[in-house]
Motif scaffolding. Structure first.
Motif, short mmCIF file in Angstrom:
data_model
loop_
_atom_site.label_atom_id
_atom_site.label_comp_id
_atom_site.label_asym_id
_atom_site.label_seq_id
_atom_site.Cartn_x
_atom_site.Cartn_y
_atom_site.Cartn_z
N GLN A 22 0.82 -1.19 0.00
CA GLN A 22 0.00 0.00 0.00
C GLN A 22 0.86 1.24 0.00
N LYS A 23 0.49 2.23 -0.77
CA LYS A 23 1.21 3.49 -0.79
C LYS A 23 0.77 4.35 0.38
N SER A 24 1.69 5.15 0.88
CA SER A 24 1.38 6.08 1.96
C SER A 24 0.75 7.33 1.35
N VAL A 25 -0.48 7.61 1.73
CA VAL A 25 -1.23 8.72 1.14
C VAL A 25 -1.46 9.81 2.20
N GLY A 26 -1.32 11.05 1.79
CA GLY A 26 -1.59 12.17 2.68
C GLY A 26 -2.50 13.18 2.01
N ASN A 192 7.34 14.80 2.54
CA ASN A 192 8.37 13.75 2.55
C ASN A 192 7.91 12.48 3.25
N LYS A 193 6.73 12.50 3.84
CA LYS A 193 6.22 11.32 4.53
C LYS A 193 5.26 10.51 3.65
N CYS A 194 4.90 11.07 2.51
CA CYS A 194 3.86 10.47 1.67
C CYS A 194 4.38 10.08 0.28
N ASP A 195 3.89 8.95 -0.21
CA ASP A 195 4.15 8.59 -1.60
C ASP A 195 3.27 9.42 -2.53
N VAL A 196 2.05 9.66 -2.06
CA VAL A 196 1.08 10.43 -2.84
C VAL A 196 0.47 11.49 -1.93
N LEU A 197 0.47 12.74 -2.39
CA LEU A 197 -0.08 13.83 -1.58
C LEU A 197 -1.17 14.56 -2.37
N ILE A 198 -2.35 14.61 -1.76
CA ILE A 198 -3.51 15.29 -2.34
C ILE A 198 -3.73 16.60 -1.60
N GLY A 199 -3.97 17.66 -2.33
CA GLY A 199 -4.27 18.94 -1.72
C GLY A 199 -5.68 19.38 -2.04
N ASP A 238 0.75 16.15 -5.41
CA ASP A 238 0.63 15.40 -6.66
C ASP A 238 -0.70 15.67 -7.33
N TYR A 239 -1.70 15.93 -6.51
CA TYR A 239 -3.04 16.25 -7.01
C TYR A 239 -3.57 17.45 -6.23
N ILE A 240 -4.20 18.38 -6.94
CA ILE A 240 -4.81 19.55 -6.29
C ILE A 240 -6.29 19.61 -6.67
N ILE A 241 -7.14 19.55 -5.66
CA ILE A 241 -8.58 19.69 -5.89
C ILE A 241 -8.95 21.12 -5.51
N ASP A 242 -9.19 21.95 -6.50
CA ASP A 242 -9.59 23.34 -6.26
C ASP A 242 -11.09 23.43 -6.12
N CYS A 243 -11.52 24.07 -5.06
CA CYS A 243 -12.95 24.23 -4.79
C CYS A 243 -13.29 25.71 -4.91
N PHE A 244 -14.01 26.07 -5.96
CA PHE A 244 -14.27 27.47 -6.24
C PHE A 244 -15.59 27.97 -5.63
#
Length: 287
Positions: A22-26, A192-199, A238-244
Protein backbone atom coordinates in the motif's frame (compact mmCIF):
# COMPACT_ATOMS: atom_id res chain seq x y z
CA UNK A 1 22.66 -24.00 -1.76
CA UNK A 2 19.88 -23.77 0.85
CA UNK A 3 21.17 -20.35 1.92
CA UNK A 4 21.18 -19.18 -1.71
CA UNK A 5 17.60 -20.37 -2.28
CA UNK A 6 16.46 -18.73 0.94
CA UNK A 7 18.07 -15.46 -0.13
CA UNK A 8 16.31 -15.62 -3.49
CA UNK A 9 12.94 -16.26 -1.84
CA UNK A 10 13.42 -13.35 0.56
CA UNK A 11 14.45 -11.05 -2.26
CA UNK A 12 11.39 -12.08 -4.27
CA UNK A 13 9.12 -11.39 -1.30
CA UNK A 14 10.65 -7.95 -0.81
CA UNK A 15 10.16 -7.10 -4.48
CA UNK A 16 6.53 -8.24 -4.32
CA UNK A 17 5.94 -6.26 -1.18
CA UNK A 18 7.38 -3.16 -2.80
CA UNK A 19 5.35 -3.66 -5.97
CA UNK A 20 2.02 -4.46 -4.38
CA UNK A 21 2.31 -2.82 -0.96
CA UNK A 22 0.00 0.00 0.00
CA UNK A 23 1.21 3.49 -0.79
CA UNK A 24 1.38 6.08 1.96
CA UNK A 25 -1.23 8.72 1.14
CA UNK A 26 -1.59 12.17 2.68
CA UNK A 27 -3.92 15.14 2.29
CA UNK A 28 -3.72 18.88 2.91
CA UNK A 29 -6.86 20.83 3.87
CA UNK A 30 -6.61 24.58 3.38
CA UNK A 31 -8.19 27.22 5.55
CA UNK A 32 -11.22 29.16 4.40
CA UNK A 33 -13.73 29.81 7.19
CA UNK A 34 -17.16 28.56 6.17
CA UNK A 35 -15.76 27.58 2.78
CA UNK A 36 -13.85 24.88 4.64
CA UNK A 37 -17.11 23.01 5.18
CA UNK A 38 -16.69 21.87 1.57
CA UNK A 39 -13.75 19.75 2.81
CA UNK A 40 -16.25 17.37 4.40
CA UNK A 41 -17.98 16.64 1.11
CA UNK A 42 -14.68 16.23 -0.73
CA UNK A 43 -13.40 13.82 1.94
CA UNK A 44 -16.60 11.80 1.60
CA UNK A 45 -16.18 11.55 -2.18
CA UNK A 46 -12.58 10.37 -1.71
CA UNK A 47 -13.55 7.87 1.00
CA UNK A 48 -16.09 6.28 -1.30
CA UNK A 49 -13.14 5.29 -3.49
CA UNK A 50 -11.14 3.83 -0.61
CA UNK A 51 -9.28 6.94 0.58
CA UNK A 52 -7.50 6.19 3.87
CA UNK A 53 -4.70 8.70 4.51
CA UNK A 54 -1.96 8.24 7.08
CA UNK A 55 -1.03 11.92 7.19
CA UNK A 56 -3.20 15.03 7.25
CA UNK A 57 -2.13 18.68 7.35
CA UNK A 58 -4.50 21.57 7.80
CA UNK A 59 -4.86 25.29 8.38
CA UNK A 60 -7.67 27.18 10.08
CA UNK A 61 -11.03 25.48 9.33
CA UNK A 62 -9.05 22.77 7.56
CA UNK A 63 -7.25 22.13 10.86
CA UNK A 64 -10.52 21.82 12.79
CA UNK A 65 -12.00 19.33 10.35
CA UNK A 66 -8.68 17.48 10.15
CA UNK A 67 -8.57 17.08 13.94
CA UNK A 68 -11.87 15.19 14.00
CA UNK A 69 -10.88 13.20 10.92
CA UNK A 70 -7.55 12.21 12.42
CA UNK A 71 -9.27 11.06 15.59
CA UNK A 72 -11.09 8.41 13.59
CA UNK A 73 -14.31 10.10 12.45
CA UNK A 74 -15.38 9.52 8.85
CA UNK A 75 -16.51 12.37 6.61
CA UNK A 76 -20.14 11.31 7.05
CA UNK A 77 -19.72 11.27 10.83
CA UNK A 78 -18.24 14.77 10.74
CA UNK A 79 -21.13 15.94 8.55
CA UNK A 80 -23.63 14.45 10.99
CA UNK A 81 -21.81 16.06 13.92
CA UNK A 82 -22.10 19.49 12.29
CA UNK A 83 -25.81 18.90 11.80
CA UNK A 84 -26.44 17.53 15.29
CA UNK A 85 -24.42 20.22 17.07
CA UNK A 86 -25.77 22.93 14.74
CA UNK A 87 -22.20 24.01 14.09
CA UNK A 88 -23.43 25.96 11.08
CA UNK A 89 -25.19 28.61 13.17
CA UNK A 90 -23.40 31.88 13.82
CA UNK A 91 -24.27 31.64 17.51
CA UNK A 92 -22.48 28.28 17.64
CA UNK A 93 -19.32 29.71 16.12
CA UNK A 94 -19.11 33.29 17.36
CA UNK A 95 -19.37 34.12 21.05
CA UNK A 96 -18.79 37.85 21.34
CA UNK A 97 -17.44 39.34 24.54
CA UNK A 98 -15.88 42.66 25.48
CA UNK A 99 -13.06 43.61 27.78
CA UNK A 100 -9.79 45.51 27.62
CA UNK A 101 -7.77 42.31 28.06
CA UNK A 102 -9.50 40.42 25.24
CA UNK A 103 -7.37 39.34 22.28
CA UNK A 104 -10.30 39.10 19.86
CA UNK A 105 -14.01 39.82 19.48
CA UNK A 106 -15.16 36.20 19.86
CA UNK A 107 -14.08 33.43 22.20
CA UNK A 108 -13.59 29.79 21.17
CA UNK A 109 -16.18 28.46 23.61
CA UNK A 110 -18.18 26.28 21.23
CA UNK A 111 -15.20 24.93 19.29
CA UNK A 112 -13.62 23.98 22.60
CA UNK A 113 -16.81 22.15 23.61
CA UNK A 114 -16.87 20.19 20.35
CA UNK A 115 -13.23 19.20 20.66
CA UNK A 116 -13.79 18.07 24.24
CA UNK A 117 -16.88 16.07 23.30
CA UNK A 118 -15.71 14.36 20.12
CA UNK A 119 -11.98 13.96 20.68
CA UNK A 120 -11.80 13.48 24.43
CA UNK A 121 -8.02 13.76 24.77
CA UNK A 122 -5.46 16.46 24.09
CA UNK A 123 -2.58 14.68 22.39
CA UNK A 124 -1.43 14.73 18.78
CA UNK A 125 0.26 11.42 19.47
CA UNK A 126 -3.00 9.73 20.51
CA UNK A 127 -4.73 10.39 17.18
CA UNK A 128 -5.32 7.49 14.80
CA UNK A 129 -3.84 9.50 11.91
CA UNK A 130 -0.85 11.83 11.93
CA UNK A 131 -2.00 15.45 12.11
CA UNK A 132 -0.06 18.66 11.43
CA UNK A 133 -1.57 22.14 11.80
CA UNK A 134 -0.14 25.50 10.83
CA UNK A 135 -0.19 28.41 13.29
CA UNK A 136 1.42 31.83 13.43
CA UNK A 137 3.46 32.87 16.46
CA UNK A 138 3.03 36.63 16.80
CA UNK A 139 5.96 36.88 19.19
CA UNK A 140 8.42 35.45 16.65
CA UNK A 141 6.37 36.52 13.61
CA UNK A 142 6.88 33.07 12.13
CA UNK A 143 4.69 30.20 11.00
CA UNK A 144 4.91 27.06 13.10
CA UNK A 145 3.58 23.68 11.96
CA UNK A 146 2.77 21.52 14.97
CA UNK A 147 2.33 17.74 14.83
CA UNK A 148 3.17 16.35 18.26
CA UNK A 149 2.74 17.03 21.95
CA UNK A 150 -0.06 17.33 24.47
CA UNK A 151 -1.57 20.65 23.37
CA UNK A 152 -3.63 19.39 20.45
CA UNK A 153 -6.73 21.50 21.15
CA UNK A 154 -4.77 24.65 21.87
CA UNK A 155 -2.94 24.49 18.55
CA UNK A 156 -6.02 23.49 16.53
CA UNK A 157 -7.89 26.45 17.98
CA UNK A 158 -4.91 28.74 17.45
CA UNK A 159 -4.74 27.60 13.82
CA UNK A 160 -8.31 28.85 13.31
CA UNK A 161 -8.05 32.13 15.24
CA UNK A 162 -8.72 34.71 12.54
CA UNK A 163 -6.92 37.84 13.82
CA UNK A 164 -9.30 40.40 15.26
CA UNK A 165 -12.30 38.10 14.94
CA UNK A 166 -11.40 35.25 17.29
CA UNK A 167 -9.30 35.53 20.40
CA UNK A 168 -5.61 34.88 19.86
CA UNK A 169 -4.35 31.91 21.90
CA UNK A 170 -1.63 32.08 24.54
CA UNK A 171 0.48 28.91 24.45
CA UNK A 172 3.51 28.73 26.72
CA UNK A 173 3.74 32.50 26.88
CA UNK A 174 3.51 33.09 23.12
CA UNK A 175 0.50 34.49 21.28
CA UNK A 176 -0.75 32.46 18.31
CA UNK A 177 -3.24 33.26 15.53
CA UNK A 178 -4.66 31.69 12.37
CA UNK A 179 -2.19 29.57 10.41
CA UNK A 180 -3.64 30.88 7.17
CA UNK A 181 -2.06 34.25 7.92
CA UNK A 182 1.33 32.95 6.74
CA UNK A 183 0.69 29.41 5.49
CA UNK A 184 -2.79 28.43 4.41
CA UNK A 185 -1.57 25.24 2.72
CA UNK A 186 0.95 23.45 5.00
CA UNK A 187 1.93 20.63 2.66
CA UNK A 188 5.57 21.08 3.68
CA UNK A 189 4.92 19.16 6.90
CA UNK A 190 3.97 15.88 5.23
CA UNK A 191 5.35 15.90 1.68
CA UNK A 192 8.37 13.75 2.55
CA UNK A 193 6.22 11.32 4.53
CA UNK A 194 3.86 10.47 1.67
CA UNK A 195 4.15 8.59 -1.60
CA UNK A 196 1.08 10.43 -2.84
CA UNK A 197 -0.08 13.83 -1.58
CA UNK A 198 -3.51 15.29 -2.34
CA UNK A 199 -4.27 18.94 -1.72
CA UNK A 200 -7.71 20.49 -1.28
CA UNK A 201 -7.81 24.27 -1.64
CA UNK A 202 -11.06 26.06 -0.85
CA UNK A 203 -9.45 29.46 -1.48
CA UNK A 204 -7.68 28.97 -4.82
CA UNK A 205 -6.78 31.77 -7.20
CA UNK A 206 -10.05 32.95 -8.71
CA UNK A 207 -9.56 35.36 -11.63
CA UNK A 208 -13.23 36.10 -12.24
CA UNK A 209 -14.15 37.63 -8.87
CA UNK A 210 -15.90 40.99 -9.31
CA UNK A 211 -14.41 44.09 -7.69
CA UNK A 212 -17.13 46.75 -7.47
CA UNK A 213 -16.81 48.34 -4.04
CA UNK A 214 -14.61 48.83 -0.97
CA UNK A 215 -15.59 45.49 0.54
CA UNK A 216 -14.70 43.68 -2.69
CA UNK A 217 -11.29 45.34 -2.68
CA UNK A 218 -10.61 44.26 0.93
CA UNK A 219 -11.72 40.68 0.28
CA UNK A 220 -9.72 40.45 -2.94
CA UNK A 221 -6.64 41.74 -1.13
CA UNK A 222 -7.10 39.11 1.58
CA UNK A 223 -7.43 36.31 -0.97
CA UNK A 224 -4.33 37.60 -2.78
CA UNK A 225 -2.24 37.27 0.39
CA UNK A 226 -3.67 33.83 1.15
CA UNK A 227 -3.05 32.55 -2.36
CA UNK A 228 0.51 33.89 -2.32
CA UNK A 229 1.36 32.00 0.87
CA UNK A 230 -0.25 28.82 -0.50
CA UNK A 231 1.78 28.57 -3.70
CA UNK A 232 4.72 26.74 -2.13
CA UNK A 233 2.50 24.09 -0.49
CA UNK A 234 0.40 23.63 -3.62
CA UNK A 235 3.51 22.87 -5.69
CA UNK A 236 4.36 19.99 -3.37
CA UNK A 237 1.12 18.12 -4.07
CA UNK A 238 0.63 15.40 -6.66
CA UNK A 239 -3.04 16.25 -7.01
CA UNK A 240 -4.81 19.55 -6.29
CA UNK A 241 -8.58 19.69 -5.89
CA UNK A 242 -9.59 23.34 -6.26
CA UNK A 243 -12.95 24.23 -4.79
CA UNK A 244 -14.27 27.47 -6.24
CA UNK A 245 -17.13 27.91 -3.77
CA UNK A 246 -15.75 31.37 -3.00
CA UNK A 247 -17.21 32.56 -6.30
CA UNK A 248 -20.63 32.17 -4.70
CA UNK A 249 -20.12 31.97 -0.93
CA UNK A 250 -18.17 33.94 1.67
CA UNK A 251 -15.92 32.78 4.50
CA UNK A 252 -18.73 33.66 6.93
CA UNK A 253 -21.57 31.75 5.19
CA UNK A 254 -21.72 29.06 7.87
CA UNK A 255 -25.51 29.00 7.64
CA UNK A 256 -25.12 27.62 4.12
CA UNK A 257 -23.38 24.51 5.39
CA UNK A 258 -25.58 22.05 3.47
CA UNK A 259 -24.88 23.81 0.18
CA UNK A 260 -21.15 24.01 0.86
CA UNK A 261 -20.98 20.37 1.92
CA UNK A 262 -22.84 19.27 -1.23
CA UNK A 263 -20.71 21.57 -3.37
CA UNK A 264 -17.60 19.91 -2.00
CA UNK A 265 -18.99 16.43 -2.56
CA UNK A 266 -19.82 17.25 -6.18
CA UNK A 267 -16.39 18.76 -6.77
CA UNK A 268 -14.77 15.64 -5.32
CA UNK A 269 -16.78 13.31 -7.56
CA UNK A 270 -16.06 15.43 -10.63
CA UNK A 271 -12.34 15.51 -9.88
CA UNK A 272 -12.19 11.74 -9.46
CA UNK A 273 -14.07 11.23 -12.72
CA UNK A 274 -11.54 13.47 -14.48
CA UNK A 275 -8.57 11.71 -12.82
CA UNK A 276 -9.11 7.96 -13.17
CA UNK A 277 -5.47 7.38 -12.18
CA UNK A 278 -6.17 8.81 -8.73
CA UNK A 279 -9.34 6.76 -8.51
CA UNK A 280 -7.41 3.58 -9.30
CA UNK A 281 -4.73 4.49 -6.78
CA UNK A 282 -7.28 5.04 -4.00
CA UNK A 283 -8.90 1.71 -4.73
CA UNK A 284 -5.51 0.03 -4.33
CA UNK A 285 -5.09 1.58 -0.88
CA UNK A 286 -8.30 0.00 0.46
CA UNK A 287 -7.77 -2.16 3.52
Amino acid sequence: MIVKKTAIVLLTLLICAHSFGQKSVGIVLSGGGALGMAHIGILQALEEEGFNPKYVAGASMGAIIASFYCNGMSAVEIRDMVRTEKFYKTTKILTFSVGKDKLGLSSHKHVNELLDKYIGHNSFDSLSRHLYVSTVNLNTQKCEIIGSGDKLKEYVIASSSIPGVFEAVNIDGCIYVDGGTLNNFPAQAIRNKCDVLIGVDVQPYTPNMLINNTTDVAIRALYTVIHANSVSGRKKCDYIIDCFALEKYSIFDFNKFEELYQYGYNIGKEYLAAHPDLKRLLNKTKK
